[in-house]
Design an enzyme around this catalytic site. Structure first.
Site, PDB file in Angstrom:
ATOM      1  N   GLY A 162     -19.564 -43.691  -0.447  1.00  0.00           N
ATOM      2  CA  GLY A 162     -20.459 -44.069   0.636  1.00  0.00           C
ATOM      3  C   GLY A 162     -19.826 -45.118   1.520  1.00  0.00           C
TER       4      GLY A 162
ATOM      5  N   ASP B 107     -29.368 -48.101   7.269  1.00  0.00           N
ATOM      6  CA  ASP B 107     -28.440 -46.988   7.091  1.00  0.00           C
ATOM      7  C   ASP B 107     -29.161 -45.774   6.503  1.00  0.00           C
ATOM      8  OD1 ASP B 107     -25.997 -45.861   7.449  1.00  0.00           O
ATOM      9  OD2 ASP B 107     -25.065 -46.712   5.661  1.00  0.00           O
TER      10      ASP B 107
END
Ligand SMILES: *[C@@H]1O[C@H](CO)[C@@H](O)[C@H](O)[C@H]1NC(C)=O
Ligand SMILES: *[C@@H]1O[C@H](CO)[C@@H](O)[C@H](O)[C@H]1NC(C)=O
Ligand SMILES: *[C@@H]1O[C@H](CO)[C@@H](O)[C@H](O)[C@H]1NC(C)=O
Ligand SMILES: *[C@@H]1O[C@H](CO)[C@@H](O)[C@H](O)[C@H]1NC(C)=O
Ligand SMILES: *[C@@H]1O[C@H](CO)[C@@H](O)[C@H](O)[C@H]1NC(C)=O
Ligand SMILES: *[C@@H]1O[C@H](CO)[C@@H](O)[C@H](O)[C@H]1NC(C)=O
Length: 822
Positions: free
Chosen positions: A508, A620
């Site tokens: 990620g 996010d």
């Protein structure tokens, strides 16, 4: 006569000495007055620690130093922010030796910086001769422009006409002007990279190496954008202008279109050769970079120097030397200045050499001798001349190339950096064994680790025990909240739990995720890549995160914070991230599952925003951060991390369309971010869930975007269909028409409400939940204008200026004081 002649020598002798002394005194004073203080012809502007502020204290002019307190510079910087950021420097190459003895004066018709240490009065910098009279006035304007005005108040000189490395709103780039980077982040002396209008047409902007070698161009001006920078079509807060392009009077610049909430913004030519745009984020108290070119940092010419190998995937230590080589300038290399390149480790004796194949690489090389010969002849020829540093040989054509001098821009051929040559063989001392880049460092690390391991074993268990107790105690003392639900792991424990970090689940924005087993339960261990901040802050943040529990949030089980290691241990989610289900060939989810997921995500985020103790803005939200458990229930992950790590905008905003994928427009403006930024990202995610596809098809290309081939951008099209009442056109074909129409319409309308340009027009997350549940009636939203502007490819003006009146009915006031805790 006699007496006269007798006395005369005496007198004349004394007289001469007297005269001599007098003259030398006069000479001295005249020197002193000429360069240090001659009130008749010079006017002191500032000296020592005094500064000049702009009217509203945005900028200051004064003397500053970077890391070396014996080097002072006259410069302009931002006053209102804690991060020292210099937008202009006068004496870039000739530092002053101390602040106390430094002065800025108008002298002899010029602006002059003087070093008066030891009364030497050196002029270290002067402006071009603009015939300032000493009656003139010096003023620092609110936009950062230092202006000298004559007695009539007419500007006769301005710093904006002599830029350093920074381009500010209101500044003009004209023919003949260049912006030149700092040599390194601590040295304002001009470096190798610069930006200018590209001759001979002056219709585009280019980045140059060494004032001659172009490595990036913007593409020609099309009337409102540069052809290679399509993201300029989103003038959310900026408007770019280019007057008289393709002529000698071409003038390029930009202005802010939202003067009422003017964020600090700047373009900067970085010492690593990229042009970057930053805005100041008052929330994160840092500069957010959200645009840079060339996109691939390895495309910067000469970045890694001779024989330096560039890896664009790395964010730190991007350049590597091959085994058997070391950086020429070790200190510079450590500070991120790789331009010195690599040199052979030890022996100057080049007789006992061999060649190491480094595979398919790209590189630039100027001195090459080509011939037709066998491989062994090719090697022999190169070995015969010590300045031959590498060769390539094609066995099929027997073509031999010997390379001399420097090899620049070495990169992996798969990274699309330019010309691919035949496999390169680098000349190395015979003793060198490995060929792997940086293998030396690995060995070193292994050696050190072994040493550390052995010494740790040697340390008595008592010490370890004591240390552990201290750590735990410290943690309990420091954290505001109880931490009973969080387990503190040692690095060793997690290393064992993950089988030496062998099974990677994914990667990620914050680091790699590995699967592991703790207490016979499956876990996901996230190894944070850039452990920003200190230990204390980390623990405090982790405790905050650990205390947040909700059925739609991934649970944090524990963490490890040991030396430079920062790891987070989460519950394992067997059905992986939502993104897996959004590919046309990928796994499918039926409508019921999708609808439950949509509501689940909304509940999770609503909890973060409205219900937990400290409001958390996720920052996010995207399908990669939505995980599915064994029942396909949605769980939001990665919350709280943005604050923990800080946010690197260069990746998120890698391509404009990628950017526009999830990031709310206000991110770009640097204005205060509210929970509505998450609402926007949620809306984008919802569109993908509905359409069963990604908003931007195809992975962002690794290469330099430039005029990249058009990718179809789904959201504007989908938003228009939905607002026109044709939601069915948007729904994933893989569902085969099997869905609840009423729910589909609701999801579509909510998605479009969420991606409204104006924050106030977007509903709160709590309201979104109600809308999806069908508790409130959802009206038809207007299509988001910014997105539409993107599709039409037209410059879109004035959006920031006036706000729309289309506020969602039923939304009460702005959500309660959402204290920003990303
Ligand atoms: C500036 O320097 C003077 C003397 O050199 C000192 O008295 C004064 O406190 C300084 N001011 C600041 C703001 O540092
Ligand atoms: C300074 O701030 C005041 C009050 O906000 C404003 O009226 C004025 O225009 C500003 N001056 C400049 C030069 O921006
Ligand atoms: C920049 O150029 C524009 C248009 O040519 C002009 O109006 C403006 O005054 C210029 N600004 C400066 C600081 O020179
Ligand atoms: C820009 O236009 C000029 C001619 O006006 C042309 O020579 C040049 O190749 C163009 N540049 C690009 C990148 O298309
Ligand atoms: C080595 O090669 C360089 C470049 O071709 C040439 O200038 C030099 O004379 C050569 N030296 C010897 C010893 O052959
Ligand atoms: C280039 O990249 C490929 C694939 O990522 C990798 O297998 C190869 O080892 C790399 N080559 C070099 C020289 O690093």
């Amino acid at each position: 006569m006699a007496s006269y002649s007798y006395i005369s020598p005496q007198i004349s002798h004394n007289f001469i000495i007297f005269i001599l002394i007098l003259t030398s005194l006069r000479l001295l004073t005249s020197i002193q007055s000429k360069s240090c203080s001659n009130p008749s012809s010079s006017k002191l502007i500032i000296s020592g620690n005094s500064t000049i502020y702009s009217e509203n204290r945005t900028f200051a002019l004064g003397f500053f130093h970077t890391n070396d307190e014996s080097k002072w510079y006259l410069g302009i910087w931002y006053v209102s922010i804690p991060t020292p950021t210099y937008v202009w420097v006068a004496n870039r190459e000739t530092p002053l030796r101390s602040r106390d003895s430094s002065s800025l004066e108008i002298d002899g018709g010029k602006l002059t910086v003087k070093d008066n240490l030891d009364s030497r009065c050196d002029v270290v910098w002067e402006s071009v001769d603009a015939n300032f009279d000493s009656e003139g006035d010096v003023k620092l304007l609110e936009d950062g422009d230092l202006v000298v005005m004559d007695a009539r108040g007419v500007a006769v000189w301005r710093s904006f006409d002599f830029p350093a490395d920074t381009f500010l709103p209101g500044m003009n780039l004209t023919v003949g002007q260049t912006l030149t980077c700092w040599k390194s982040s601590n040295d304002p002396a001009p470096g190798k990279y610069s930006l200018r209008l590209r001759p001979p047409d002056y219709g585009e902007v280019e980045l140059l190496f060494d004032e001659k070698r172009t490595y990036w161009t913007s593409g020609n001006w099309t009337g409102n954008i540069f052809s290679g920078v399509p993201e300029m079509t989103i003038p959310y807060i900026y408007r770019f202008y280019f007057t008289n392009p393709f002529t000698e009077t071409a003038t390029f610049g930009f202005i802010e279109t939202m003067p009422q909430q003017k964020p600090l913004t700047r373009f900067n030519i970085d010492s690593s050769g990229q042009i970057r745009q930053y805005t100041w984020s008052p929330q994160t108290i840092s500069w957010n970079m959200f645009w840079s070119r060339p996109e691939n940092p390895c495309r910067v010419y000469g970045l890694c120097g001779n024989l330096g190998f560039c890896n664009a995937k790395l964010t730190v230590n991007r350049c590597k030397c091959f085994d058997g080589f070391q950086p020429v300038d070790g200190a510079g290399w450590d500070a991120g200045d790789f331009s010195g390149g690599c040199v052979r480790d030890s022996d100057k004796n080049c007789r006992n050499d061999k060649f190491e194949a480094i595979g398919e690489v790209t590189f630039d090389q100027e001195k090459v001798e080509s011939s037709s010969s066998s491989r062994s002849d090719c090697e022999r020829k190169c070995l015969n001349n010590c300045s031959c540093i590498a060769l390539s040989h094609n066995p099929n054509t027997n073509s031999c190339k010997n390379y001399f001098g420097e090899i620049l821009n070495l990169g992996n051929s798969s990274s699309d950096l330019g010309i691919i040559h035949d496999p390169l063989n680098i000349r190395v001392p015979r003793g060198v064994t490995g060929k792997k880049i940086g293998s030396k460092t690995v060995i070193l690390i292994i050696t050190i680790s072994c040493f550390v391991a052995i010494s740790s074993i040697a340390i008595i268990g008592f010490v370890i025990l004591r240390k552990n107790t201290i750590t735990r105690k410290k943690l309990e003392e420091e954290s505001v909240f109880p931490v009973t639900n969080l387990k503190v792991f040692t690095y060793k424990e997690l290393h064992a739990a993950t089988n030496g970090f062998s099974e990677q689940l994914g990667h990620g924005g914050f680091g790699a995720v590995f699967s592991g087993t703790v207490d016979s339960a499956l876990v996901a261990v996230k190894r944070l890549e850039r452990p920003g901040g200190g230990e204390k802050e980390f623990r405090a943040e982790v405790c905050t995160i650990g205390n947040i529990q909700h059925v739609n949030l991934v649970r944090l089980r524990g963490f490890c914070s040991e030396e430079s290691h920062r790891l987070l241990v989460y519950d394992y989610m067997p059905n992986g991230p939502l993104s897996v289900y959004l590919k046309s060939g990928g796994r499918n989810l039926d409508w019921d599952a999708r609808f439950r997921i949509a509501i689940g995500i909304a509940r999770g985020i609503a909890y973060l925003h409205e219900e937990c103790r400290n409001c958390i803005i996720h920052c996010d939200i995207k399908p990669e951060n939505i995980l599915l458990d064994q029942d396909y229930s949605a769980k939001v992950s990665d919350f709280g991390l943005a604050k923990l790590i800080g946010r690197d905008f260069s990746r998120v905003l890698a391509t404009m369309r990628g950017t526009w994928g999830y990031v709310a427009p206000e991110w770009i403006s640097g204005v205060a971010i509210t929970t509505k930024a998450d609402v926007y990202s949620y809306g984008m995610t919802l569109l993908e869930l509905l359409g069963g596809r990604r908003n931007v098809e195809g992975p962002p290309d690794g290469g330099d975007g430039g005029a990249s081939n058009e990718k179809w951008f789904f959201p504007p099209w989908a938003a228009r269909r939905i607002t026109e009442g044709d939601v069915a056109a948007v729904v994933d074909e893989r569902l085969g028409g099997e869905y609840n129409m009423e729910e589909v319409v609701r999801v579509g309308l909510v998605a479009v409400w969420c991606i409204q340009d104006e924050e106030v027009a977007r509903p709160t997350m709590g309201m979104v939940v109600k809308m999806l549940e069908g508790v409130v009636v959802v009206e038809i939203p207007p299509p988001p204008k910014l997105l539409q502007a993107l599709v039409s490819g037209e410059s879109f003006r004035g959006v920031g200026g006036h706000s729309q009146n289309n506020t969602f009915t039923g939304v009460s006031n702005e959500s309660k004081d959402s204290q920003f805790a990303v």
